[in-house]
Design an enzyme around this catalytic site. Structure first.
Site, PDB file in Angstrom:
ATOM      1  N   TYR A  25     -15.115 -15.186 -24.786  1.00 27.33           N
ATOM      2  CA  TYR A  25     -14.318 -14.137 -24.137  1.00 27.33           C
ATOM      3  C   TYR A  25     -12.826 -14.349 -24.439  1.00 27.33           C
ATOM      4  O   TYR A  25     -12.097 -13.404 -24.752  1.00 27.33           O
ATOM      5  CB  TYR A  25     -14.568 -14.160 -22.620  1.00 27.33           C
ATOM      6  N   SER A 107      -2.815 -12.215 -13.736  1.00 26.78           N
ATOM      7  CA  SER A 107      -3.477 -10.954 -14.087  1.00 26.78           C
ATOM      8  C   SER A 107      -4.072 -10.272 -12.856  1.00 26.78           C
ATOM      9  O   SER A 107      -4.516 -10.941 -11.923  1.00 26.78           O
ATOM     10  CB  SER A 107      -4.599 -11.259 -15.082  1.00 26.78           C
ATOM     11  N   TYR A 130      -2.887  -3.643 -13.726  1.00 29.48           N
ATOM     12  CA  TYR A 130      -3.673  -2.604 -14.382  1.00 29.48           C
ATOM     13  C   TYR A 130      -3.770  -1.468 -13.383  1.00 29.48           C
ATOM     14  O   TYR A 130      -4.161  -1.695 -12.222  1.00 29.48           O
ATOM     15  CB  TYR A 130      -5.092  -3.094 -14.693  1.00 29.48           C
ATOM     16  N   THR A 156       0.809  -3.374 -17.695  1.00 33.23           N
ATOM     17  CA  THR A 156       0.129  -3.369 -18.999  1.00 33.23           C
ATOM     18  C   THR A 156      -0.347  -1.960 -19.313  1.00 33.23           C
ATOM     19  O   THR A 156      -1.058  -1.342 -18.523  1.00 33.23           O
ATOM     20  CB  THR A 156      -1.049  -4.366 -18.995  1.00 33.23           C
ATOM     21  N   ARG A 165     -15.525  -5.631 -27.371  1.00 31.70           N
ATOM     22  CA  ARG A 165     -15.558  -6.980 -27.938  1.00 31.70           C
ATOM     23  C   ARG A 165     -17.016  -7.362 -28.131  1.00 31.70           C
ATOM     24  O   ARG A 165     -17.735  -7.607 -27.166  1.00 31.70           O
ATOM     25  CB  ARG A 165     -14.829  -7.947 -27.024  1.00 31.70           C
ATOM     26  N   LYS A 252       4.236  -3.926 -20.850  1.00 33.66           N
ATOM     27  CA  LYS A 252       3.553  -4.765 -21.852  1.00 33.66           C
ATOM     28  C   LYS A 252       2.526  -3.959 -22.639  1.00 33.66           C
ATOM     29  O   LYS A 252       1.701  -3.250 -22.038  1.00 33.66           O
ATOM     30  CB  LYS A 252       2.844  -5.923 -21.129  1.00 33.66           C
ATOM     31  N   HIS A 276      -2.208  -6.798 -27.292  1.00 39.56           N
ATOM     32  CA  HIS A 276      -3.190  -7.393 -26.383  1.00 39.56           C
ATOM     33  C   HIS A 276      -3.955  -8.529 -27.081  1.00 39.56           C
ATOM     34  O   HIS A 276      -5.144  -8.737 -26.848  1.00 39.56           O
ATOM     35  CB  HIS A 276      -4.158  -6.316 -25.889  1.00 39.56           C
TER      36      HIS A 276
HETATM   37  C1  FNR Z   1      -5.762 -11.264 -22.249  1.00 39.89           C
HETATM   38  N1  FNR Z   1      -4.687 -10.379 -22.144  1.00 39.89           N
HETATM   39  C2  FNR Z   1      -4.466  -9.723 -20.949  1.00 39.89           C
HETATM   40  N2  FNR Z   1      -3.369  -8.942 -20.795  1.00 39.89           N
HETATM   41  C3  FNR Z   1      -3.109  -8.335 -19.626  1.00 39.89           C
HETATM   42  O1  FNR Z   1      -2.094  -7.651 -19.506  1.00 39.89           O
HETATM   43  N3  FNR Z   1      -3.977  -8.484 -18.567  1.00 39.89           N
HETATM   44  C4  FNR Z   1      -5.104  -9.231 -18.651  1.00 39.89           C
HETATM   45  O2  FNR Z   1      -5.854  -9.359 -17.693  1.00 39.89           O
HETATM   46  C5  FNR Z   1      -5.391  -9.853 -19.895  1.00 39.89           C
HETATM   47  N4  FNR Z   1      -6.521 -10.599 -20.051  1.00 39.89           N
HETATM   48  C6  FNR Z   1      -6.689 -11.359 -21.183  1.00 39.89           C
HETATM   49  C7  FNR Z   1      -7.752 -12.246 -21.265  1.00 39.89           C
HETATM   50  C8  FNR Z   1      -7.868 -13.067 -22.362  1.00 39.89           C
HETATM   51  C9  FNR Z   1      -8.998 -14.050 -22.415  1.00 39.89           C
HETATM   52  C10 FNR Z   1      -6.929 -13.000 -23.412  1.00 39.89           C
HETATM   53  C11 FNR Z   1      -7.026 -13.911 -24.621  1.00 39.89           C
HETATM   54  C12 FNR Z   1      -5.896 -12.097 -23.356  1.00 39.89           C
HETATM   55  C13 FNR Z   1      -3.705 -10.298 -23.230  1.00 39.89           C
HETATM   56  C14 FNR Z   1      -2.648 -11.388 -23.091  1.00 39.89           C
HETATM   57  O3  FNR Z   1      -1.822 -11.131 -21.981  1.00 39.89           O
HETATM   58  C15 FNR Z   1      -1.748 -11.493 -24.332  1.00 39.89           C
HETATM   59  O4  FNR Z   1      -1.244 -10.226 -24.657  1.00 39.89           O
HETATM   60  C16 FNR Z   1      -2.496 -12.073 -25.543  1.00 39.89           C
HETATM   61  O5  FNR Z   1      -3.351 -13.108 -25.142  1.00 39.89           O
HETATM   62  C17 FNR Z   1      -1.504 -12.593 -26.571  1.00 39.89           C
HETATM   63  O6  FNR Z   1      -2.158 -13.073 -27.685  1.00 39.89           O
HETATM   64  P1  FNR Z   1      -2.563 -14.620 -27.922  1.00 39.89           P
HETATM   65  O7  FNR Z   1      -1.396 -15.465 -27.462  1.00 39.89           O
HETATM   66  O8  FNR Z   1      -3.774 -14.860 -27.092  1.00 39.89           O
HETATM   67  O9  FNR Z   1      -2.834 -14.673 -29.369  1.00 39.89           O
END
Ligand code: FNR
Length: 385
Positions: A25, A107, A130, A156, A165, A252, A276
């Protein structure tokens, strides 16, 4: 954790310690994962300019983020289900960020609630929103974030519908984990993880459970969440959100110059250039390739943050050189958490800080504020692309 020297080491250890469904995940992206890969490939392609014989004996990573001093230009991004990488994951990550002197973002889709994290930390953290169809719930959660003294709201805007996914569907990822034979075998081989979850405060979405009518059954809660993200959300709704959130606002999920201009016109305090983490629109630009044009267009009017693919201190320098003031990290700390709980998140932050420090020294820079296009071999190439 002595043998851990880089973020990839934490990823490898997390894969051993966290059940497959939750490791995947965090690790995966949407559809073909081409944007996930582009985030990394485009960062790695940017060459840094080696400079020598500059006095770099007094270096500092300190910076200011939204007017507050931070120990480094690093922010822990909102990551859903952090508490499934390790029991009480959100609390541990927030505490590690607090100890390191950098912001933490909780989050909406966290396991520990806003109140849980507030009770376990001393300094304010950020809350990510969200927007769901039930505006009453949205209003309430904003009031809860305010009551918990969250110092900024991260809205976001790139998840009105969910990018598929494949790995999550194939793994049958549910919260809490479904009791199926292959899950039981997997979890039985991850005893430290299982114990941390059993001991953890919560096993389901802490911000939603108990605040949504008729949602006592956690599986249906997950379904409810999936179906409740509001696809009608649009720029006009920002005024409504602002009317319920008097504090700082960060938008974001911006990848386009036109959208960045709208965000700046709306008077937000910051925007995050983000796709994201390659989890939404597969096939779109990498964050780093979108950053320079956005920074050129609105960087004088609004603070710019960036995320997507940050795995090294050199990556942070690349983003700062192209116009970001700070970077969010997602997976890097999710892996740290899975690998070693709070100490693992502290390790993630420490690795990135040390790498950035050395990268600064070898490019002849002593202060993060001095990082600019001059640290790149070919700064024009990124702007032209
Ligand atoms: C996320 N991201 C994310 N963003 C957000 O605004 N709310 C969320 O709940 C989540 N949940 C989430 C879960 C997981 C497992 C991941 C990997 C990512 C996106 C996150 O905030 C961010 O934009 C990315 O993770 C940035 O990329 P890298 O650093 O993971 O490569």
């Amino acid at each position: 954790m002595k043998s851990i020297t880089c973020i990839e080491d934490l990823r490898v250890l997390a894969r051993r310690r966290v059940p497959k469904a939750f490791f995947d995940y965090a690790d995966g992206g949407s559809y073909t994962e081409s944007t996930l890969r582009a985030n990394r490939a485009d960062l790695e392609a940017i060459r840094l300019r080696q400079r020598v014989m500059v006095d770099v004996s007094k270096r500092s990573l300190e910076t200011s983020i939204l007017g507050e001093t931070a120990a480094a230009p690093i922010i822990l991004a909102p990551v859903g289900l952090t508490g499934m990488q390790h029991g009480d994951g959100e609390i541990l990550a927030a505490q590690a960020a607090e100890a390191a002197g950098i912001p933490y973002t909780l989050s909406t889709m966290s396991i520990c609630s806003i109140e849980d994290v507030a009770a376990a930390t001393a300094k304010p953290f950020w809350f990510q929103l969200y927007v769901i169809r039930d505006r009453g719930f949205t209003k309430d959660i904003l009031a809860r974030a305010q009551a918990a003294k969250c110092s900024a709201l991260v809205l976001t805007v790139d998840l009105q519908v969910l990018g598929q996914r494949h790995r999550d569907l194939k793994n049958g990822m549910t919260v809490p984990p479904e009791i199926r034979l292959n899950n039981i075998i997997d979890m039985a081989t991850k005893p430290a993880w299982a114990l941390s979850i059993l001991r953890g405060k919560r096993k389901t979405f802490g911000n939603l459970a108990g605040h949504v009518k008729g949602m006592d059954d956690v599986t249906s809660l997950a379904e409810w969440t999936n179906s409740q993200f509001d696809p009608a959300l649009n720029w006009n709704d920002v005024a409504w959100i602002k009317s319920h959130w008097p504090g700082k606002l960060i938008i974001k999920g911006i990848l386009d110059v036109e959208d960045a201009r709208i965000v700046a016109d709306l008077g937000a305090d910051a925007l995050v250039v983000s796709n994201h983490g390659g989890r939404q629109l597969d096939g779109t630009s990498s964050s780093i390739s979108a950053l320079p044009k956005i920074a050129d267009a609105v960087g004088s009017r609004i603070e710019i943050m960036m995320d997507g693919g940050i795995r090294t201190g050199a990556d942070i320098m690349r983003a700062l050189a192209l116009g970001a003031r700070s970077c969010m990290i997602g997976r890097a700390y999710a892996w740290g958490l899975g690998a070693g709980g709070k100490a693992g998140v502290a390790k993630t932050i420490d690795i990135l800080k040390k790498e950035l420090d050395i990268t600064m020294a070898l490019t002849g820079v002593s202060r993060t504020a001095d990082i600019g296009p001059q640290v790149l071999v070919n700064p024009q190439a990124m702007r032209a692309g």
